[in-house]
Design an enzyme around this catalytic site. Sequence first.
Site, PDB file in Angstrom:
ATOM      1  CB  CYS A 151      -0.905  -0.015   1.230  1.00  0.00           C
ATOM      2  SG  CYS A 151      -1.770   1.540   1.479  1.00  0.00           S
ATOM      3  CB  CYS A 154      -0.211   2.373   4.261  1.00  0.00           C
ATOM      4  SG  CYS A 154      -1.745   1.826   3.540  1.00  0.00           S
ATOM      5  CG  ASP A 155       3.429   0.709   4.209  1.00  0.00           C
ATOM      6  OD1 ASP A 155       3.315   1.130   5.372  1.00  0.00           O
ATOM      7  OD2 ASP A 155       2.899  -0.329   3.808  1.00  0.00           O
TER       8      ASP A 155
END
Length: 331
Positions: A151, A154-155
């Site tokens: 993701c 997210c990351d």
Amino acid sequence: MSCSRRSSFEMGKRTVNTELYDLLVIGAGPSGLTAGIYGHRAGLKVLMIGGYAPGGQVTHHYNVENYPGFPGGITGAELMTRWLKQLIDEVGEMPRPSSVTSVDFSNRIKEVYVNDDVFRAKAVIVATGSKPRRLEVPGESRLEGKGVFFCATCDAPLLRTMSSRRAAVIGGGDTAFHTAMALLPHAELVTVITRGSEPRAKPALIQRLQQSQKASILVQRSVTEIIGEQGVTCLSLQNTETKNFETFGVDAVFVGVGQSPVTEFLDGKLELTASGFIITDARLNTSALGVFAAGDVRDTPLRQILTAAADGALAAQTAADYLRMLPDKPQ
Ligand SMILES: Cc1cc2nc3c(=O)[nH]c(=O)nc-3n(C[C@H](O)[C@H](O)[C@H](O)COP(=O)(O)OP(=O)(O)OC[C@H]3O[C@@H](n4cnc5c(N)ncnc54)[C@H](O)[C@@H]3O)c2cc1C
């Protein structure tokens, strides 16, 4: 002794919720949230169990440009924040942040389990969407979270903590190109690696990525291993035409090879296609009476926010029609 009505009772290891809902919606992405809003507006007593991703996959989308009503686009997070606000205004509460672990659809009253907690409803809508598909190559699981990610939203910021910031995105479809766009502000270099002779993503997405000096596309390469000890250091690639192997140095790998349906918790209780999507008819009835499916989790030719929302509305309407036809006493 208190004389207030008990909200649950113990049955063996299980805690059974005494509340009987008209409609239980599993999932809180575009399809589940729309089903909740439409179900509530149809006068049904609705329970929503939404898993750990309120808003669904869309909250991770870099930019949504094809959802009508937002000329110029809107970030996925902003779109779903508005959607959740509308749900709270309408229904009065957020979906429960728990994951359904199993179901029993064999009786008129359906049972939905969150571990040992049992929730009961006369009708159920399954709207659990999809999750990232894995490469299933050596190194992927061992290095997950240590350089292997699924993701970008997210990351991607983790790249900023690395001394070298070369990122590879695996895949050639829209998912891969959305991922690559989200990495650009954080990475020194972004290489999209695809098996095909050209990417399958929408031409507009490909063109936008190619405008960046940091981005490149490597075609006809299949990842055979992700290599590294404490973090990722390189990929083993096989040329899909010549069959030769080569290594490719990277610091982070983002897997963007598409999605698979979230149906494990159904454990064979609904009929699925060979690829695991729930089979429905045109009114979104599944193989179990009183159980409906909506959005990405079902067998459908188009998986988009708009079609997921339309499914949610239709599934709630079909559920309301089904409930009207039920005799008063449950059997
Ligand atoms: C990278 C990418 C980019 C995209 N870009 C676009 C775009 O620009 N425009 C567009 O229209 N579409 C886009 N899509 C498609 C769009 O995101 C989906 O079609 C849409 O999110 C489907 O909604 P859904 O509600 O069916 O499922 P999801 O959004 O997947 O939501 C599923 C919900 O189910 C919940 N859940 C899962 N398991 C359980 C469980 N066991 N118990 C309880 N709850 C559970 C999750 O927490 C989540 O709330 C994109 C998809 C991807 C992957």
